[in-house]
Enzyme design. Structure first.
Site, PDB file in Angstrom:
ATOM      1  N   LYS A 187       0.889  -1.174   0.000  1.00  0.00           N
ATOM      2  CA  LYS A 187       0.000   0.000   0.000  1.00  0.00           C
ATOM      3  C   LYS A 187       0.924   1.221   0.000  1.00  0.00           C
ATOM      4  O   LYS A 187       1.667   1.446   0.945  1.00  0.00           O
ATOM      5  CB  LYS A 187      -0.881  -0.049   1.255  1.00  0.00           C
ATOM      6  N   GLY A 244       4.627   2.640  11.089  1.00  0.00           N
ATOM      7  CA  GLY A 244       3.879   3.900  11.111  1.00  0.00           C
ATOM      8  C   GLY A 244       3.450   4.261  12.508  1.00  0.00           C
ATOM      9  O   GLY A 244       4.058   3.839  13.496  1.00  0.00           O
ATOM     10  N   GLY A 248      -2.669   4.630  13.529  1.00  0.00           N
ATOM     11  CA  GLY A 248      -2.917   3.897  12.284  1.00  0.00           C
ATOM     12  C   GLY A 248      -2.662   2.415  12.474  1.00  0.00           C
ATOM     13  O   GLY A 248      -3.451   1.566  12.034  1.00  0.00           O
ATOM     14  N   GLY A 249      -1.576   2.096  13.145  1.00  0.00           N
ATOM     15  CA  GLY A 249      -1.213   0.695  13.362  1.00  0.00           C
ATOM     16  C   GLY A 249      -2.258  -0.027  14.188  1.00  0.00           C
ATOM     17  O   GLY A 249      -2.653  -1.155  13.876  1.00  0.00           O
ATOM     18  N   GLU A 268       5.278  -1.925  13.526  1.00  0.00           N
ATOM     19  CA  GLU A 268       6.397  -1.224  14.185  1.00  0.00           C
ATOM     20  C   GLU A 268       5.935   0.203  14.366  1.00  0.00           C
ATOM     21  O   GLU A 268       5.768   0.938  13.391  1.00  0.00           O
ATOM     22  CB  GLU A 268       7.650  -1.301  13.308  1.00  0.00           C
ATOM     23  N   CYS A 305      11.734   6.968  14.635  1.00  0.00           N
ATOM     24  CA  CYS A 305      11.021   6.190  15.657  1.00  0.00           C
ATOM     25  C   CYS A 305      11.926   5.931  16.857  1.00  0.00           C
ATOM     26  O   CYS A 305      11.458   5.660  17.951  1.00  0.00           O
ATOM     27  CB  CYS A 305      10.534   4.879  15.068  1.00  0.00           C
ATOM     28  N   GLU A 394       4.347   9.515  22.160  1.00  0.00           N
ATOM     29  CA  GLU A 394       5.341  10.031  21.222  1.00  0.00           C
ATOM     30  C   GLU A 394       4.874  11.341  20.567  1.00  0.00           C
ATOM     31  O   GLU A 394       3.731  11.448  20.123  1.00  0.00           O
ATOM     32  CB  GLU A 394       5.563   8.986  20.109  1.00  0.00           C
TER      33      GLU A 394
HETATM   34  P1  NAP Z   1       0.943   6.594   9.580  1.00  0.00           P
HETATM   35  O1  NAP Z   1       0.260   7.885   9.451  1.00  0.00           O
HETATM   36  O2  NAP Z   1       0.403   5.624  10.564  1.00  0.00           O
HETATM   37  O3  NAP Z   1       0.905   5.941   8.097  1.00  0.00           O
HETATM   38  C1  NAP Z   1       1.476   4.689   7.783  1.00  0.00           C
HETATM   39  C2  NAP Z   1       0.638   4.018   6.699  1.00  0.00           C
HETATM   40  O4  NAP Z   1      -0.584   3.522   7.241  1.00  0.00           O
HETATM   41  C3  NAP Z   1       0.216   4.917   5.549  1.00  0.00           C
HETATM   42  O5  NAP Z   1       0.193   4.161   4.367  1.00  0.00           O
HETATM   43  C4  NAP Z   1      -1.179   5.329   5.933  1.00  0.00           C
HETATM   44  O6  NAP Z   1      -2.003   5.674   4.838  1.00  0.00           O
HETATM   45  C5  NAP Z   1      -1.699   4.058   6.568  1.00  0.00           C
HETATM   46  N1  NAP Z   1      -2.741   4.302   7.569  1.00  0.00           N
HETATM   47  C6  NAP Z   1      -2.586   5.022   8.726  1.00  0.00           C
HETATM   48  N2  NAP Z   1      -3.733   4.995   9.420  1.00  0.00           N
HETATM   49  C7  NAP Z   1      -4.613   4.230   8.718  1.00  0.00           C
HETATM   50  C8  NAP Z   1      -5.969   3.842   8.929  1.00  0.00           C
HETATM   51  N3  NAP Z   1      -6.639   4.238  10.009  1.00  0.00           N
HETATM   52  N4  NAP Z   1      -6.558   3.081   7.990  1.00  0.00           N
HETATM   53  C9  NAP Z   1      -5.894   2.702   6.881  1.00  0.00           C
HETATM   54  N5  NAP Z   1      -4.611   3.044   6.623  1.00  0.00           N
HETATM   55  C10 NAP Z   1      -3.983   3.805   7.531  1.00  0.00           C
HETATM   56  O7  NAP Z   1       2.475   6.772   9.953  1.00  0.00           O
HETATM   57  P2  NAP Z   1       3.553   7.784   9.290  1.00  0.00           P
HETATM   58  O8  NAP Z   1       3.198   9.182   9.577  1.00  0.00           O
HETATM   59  O9  NAP Z   1       3.796   7.392   7.911  1.00  0.00           O
HETATM   60  O10 NAP Z   1       4.899   7.459  10.070  1.00  0.00           O
HETATM   61  C11 NAP Z   1       5.304   8.128  11.243  1.00  0.00           C
HETATM   62  C12 NAP Z   1       5.195   7.193  12.433  1.00  0.00           C
HETATM   63  O11 NAP Z   1       5.871   5.974  12.136  1.00  0.00           O
HETATM   64  C13 NAP Z   1       5.836   7.706  13.707  1.00  0.00           C
HETATM   65  O12 NAP Z   1       4.972   7.453  14.775  1.00  0.00           O
HETATM   66  C14 NAP Z   1       7.111   6.874  13.842  1.00  0.00           C
HETATM   67  O13 NAP Z   1       7.586   6.733  15.144  1.00  0.00           O
HETATM   68  C15 NAP Z   1       6.670   5.585  13.239  1.00  0.00           C
HETATM   69  N6  NAP Z   1       7.796   4.793  12.746  1.00  0.00           N
HETATM   70  C16 NAP Z   1       8.078   3.612  13.360  1.00  0.00           C
HETATM   71  C17 NAP Z   1       9.156   2.862  12.948  1.00  0.00           C
HETATM   72  C18 NAP Z   1       9.476   1.567  13.612  1.00  0.00           C
HETATM   73  O14 NAP Z   1      10.257   0.817  13.049  1.00  0.00           O
HETATM   74  N7  NAP Z   1       8.927   1.261  14.759  1.00  0.00           N
HETATM   75  C19 NAP Z   1       9.958   3.305  11.887  1.00  0.00           C
HETATM   76  C20 NAP Z   1       9.642   4.506  11.268  1.00  0.00           C
HETATM   77  C21 NAP Z   1       8.537   5.232  11.715  1.00  0.00           C
HETATM   78  P3  NAP Z   1      -1.926   7.121   4.133  1.00  0.00           P
HETATM   79  O15 NAP Z   1      -0.822   7.009   3.138  1.00  0.00           O
HETATM   80  O16 NAP Z   1      -3.262   7.252   3.500  1.00  0.00           O
HETATM   81  O17 NAP Z   1      -1.676   8.134   5.190  1.00  0.00           O
END
Ligand code: NAP
Length: 509
Positions: A187, A244, A248-249, A268, A305, A394
């Site tokens: 996706k 993410g 969302g997760g 993650e 992250c 966070e």
């Molecule tokens: P995000 O907003 O959760 O988006 C990640 C993906 O999930 C995107 O494709 C998003 O779609 C999709 N998504 C999110 N919510 C959804 C929902 N309710 N229904 C369906 N799809 C959904 O995260 P982000 O802003 O890209 O990343 C930042 C976060 O990632 C931070 O919190 C960071 O700490 C974390 N992160 C964690 C790691 C790790 O390894 N633990 C590594 C890097 C980042 P869209 O494209 O439509 O928004």
């Protein structure tokens, strides 16, 4: 970049089973700089087509040899390198990340693919166990038993905004799943759809070179949340790799758990990555540690992250020196552009959350404008922190919280109060050994990686790496999303009993 490379102009289509397809509805990219491009919105029908093609591909790809898959992973890495400048250009425009950072991240991405190629060729990941038959055993004979790890089927992958290459289209989850023998449906992330498209082009080219079934990889751009929700609920998807946000997760994890056939969701998520500064280290190098923390906290506009968002520091003059040095260093950091407008807005909301509390003292408050972020620093005490859950959430960006503790006992109580983390860090000297020994068992229960005298930003891709941790750092504490162990997420053990030699595959002997 030399400035001579022709600009990459995305066509805005989805890659579904080897074909680039468009839908009528469009969504615009939101680049930090450079031209806005238009992308085709994903639909449930496209999700279905990609999943059906992935399932069909599994019947050949899931039974391919390790050498064939290693050649495929290497071909993807080569195709990415062949598009190096164009990837850097579109990636930098879409995310605002500096070109040098994206070049480094590309190296990490291709390095990861090559690492998995080597890893599967060695074969140890199969964890082959053989209990030979004991026909004479009394009172009952033992059958011949062979346990081997097998790929699970089609995998859905969601990349994160902050690693448009290494945690996205051909990032760690995709590399691990393809190495295991699982077709992948990605996706696309709405924050970098053009970067996703060009990397998908590279994978598409590698599929053709290697003569694989086209359903081995599909990319569906988003534009609507139903793309992601349909994908994780599709009956042919057998696991999800997600990087993410917690929100969302968690939403997608709940959908996976509620399916008629629940599937594992390897999320993650975010983390505040506490650092515990012990008295001996503080006496020896308070200022240097404060300065070092400021550097780690603001690297990449704090959008990691593993960003160490919390420093736990003893009260007293030496702790004050640490705080003063960190504050002074943070004041010098210029505003940096954030990955998306949405992330910048969430950063402003996080800052307001801290400033709205009378238990929190503001050490550094900076005005926030548009899509850029400047550092902010706050201070509270352990008691207030433990009573206010929101202080432990966070804030994605260059925001730090210092928690002051009156002594080692209070530090241990506070450590027990933390939620699951990707990392926990101890800053210590020889003289701190006893205190560190007391903290270590607590930190080990809280975090996937425990570090001493370092900063957690910068995750090594290696055999011994764990990038995960207890919830909410991840949704599955038994897994890692970085390093070779991450392949285990997409394998399941199968025991083969009394198979004749003619039925034994290459992985079973
Ligand atoms: P995000 O907003 O959760 O988006 C990640 C993906 O999930 C995107 O494709 C998003 O779609 C999709 N998504 C999110 N919510 C959804 C929902 N309710 N229904 C369906 N799809 C959904 O995260 P982000 O802003 O890209 O990343 C930042 C976060 O990632 C931070 O919190 C960071 O700490 C974390 N992160 C964690 C790691 C790790 O390894 N633990 C590594 C890097 C980042 P869209 O494209 O439509 O928004």
């Amino acid at each position: 970049m030399d400035g001579m490379t022709p600009a990459f102009t995305p066509h805005g289509k989805h890659l579904i089973a080897g074909e680039w397809v468009a839908t009528q509805a469009r969504f615009p990219s939101e680049p930090a700089h450079g031209p806005v491009h238009s992308f085709s919105v994903g639909t449930p029908d496209l999700v279905n087509a990609a999943c059906e093609a992935a399932e069909e591909a599994f019947w050949s790809y899931g039974y391919s040899t390790r050498a064939e898959r290693a050649a495929f992973l290497t071909a993807i890495a080569d195709e990415i390198e062949a598009r190096a400048d164009a990837i850097t250009q579109i990636g930098s425009q879409e995310t605002g990340l500096p070109e040098a950072r994206l070049q480094g991240e590309r190296g990490r991405t291709t390095g990861q693919l090559r690492l998995f190629a080597d890893h599967i060729l060695k074969g140890a990941y199969l964890d082959l166990r053989h209990d030979p038959a004991l026909p004479e055993r009394k009172p009952l004979p033992r059958p011949d038993l062979r346990l081997v790890q097998r790929p699970i089927g089609p995998v859905a992958v969601f990349g994160a905004s902050n690693f448009p290459l290494a945690f996205s289209t051909a990032g760690g989850d995709t590399a691990a799943a393809l190495a295991a023998g699982c077709p992948v449906v990605v996706k696309g992330h709405s924050a970098h759809p053009g970067t996703g498209e060009i990397v998908a082009e590279a994978i598409h080219a590698a599929i053709k070179t290697c003569g694989l079934h086209p359903g081995v990889f599909s990319l569906i751009q988003g534009g609507k949340r139903e793309v992601g929700t349909t994908l994780v609920q599709h009956p042919l998807i057998k696991a999800v790799g997600f990087t993410g946000s917690l929100g969302g997760g968690r939403a997608l994890f709940d959908l996976c758990a509620a399916r008629p056939e629940p599937i594992p969701f390897f999320g993650e998520l975010g983390s505040v990555n506490p650092m515990f500064v012990l008295p001996g280290a503080l006496a020896a190098r308070a200022e240097a540690m404060g300065k070092g923390w400021a550097g780690s906290l603001t690297m990449g506009a704090g959008q990691f992250c593993t960003n160490p968002g919390i420093a736990v520091v003893p009260t007293g003059a030496e702790g004050d020196s640490f705080v003063a040095a960190a504050t002074a260093a943070l004041k010098e950091v210029a505003p940096q552009v954030m990955l998306t407008e949405g992330i910048a807005a969430a950063y402003r909301a996080g800052k307001e959350r801290f400033e709205s509390r009378n238990t929190v003292r503001t050490l550094l408050a900076t005005p926030q404008e548009g899509r850029s972020a400047a550092p902010n620093l706050y201070e509270t005490d352990a008691e207030a922190y433990l009573q206010d859950h929101a202080l432990g959430e966070e804030v994605f960006g260059p925001l730090g919280l210092v928690i002051r503790v009156p002594g080692q006992e209070a530090m241990a109580v506070l450590a027990k109060g933390f939620e699951g983390q990707l990392t926990a860090t101890l800053h210590m000297d020889e003289g701190d050994l006893a205190d560190a020994r007391a903290l270590l068992p607590i930190l080990e229960r809280k975090a996937g990686r425990v570090l001493v005298n370092g900063f957690p930003t910068g995750v090594e891709v290696a055999d011994a790496m764990v990038h995960g941790g207890p919830y909410p750092a991840s949704t599955n504490f038994g897994a890692t999303s970085v390093g070779t162990l991450s392949i285990r997420r997409f394998l399941r053990p199968v025991c083969f009993q009394d198979l004749p030699e003619g039925l034994l595959g290459e992985d079973m002997v």
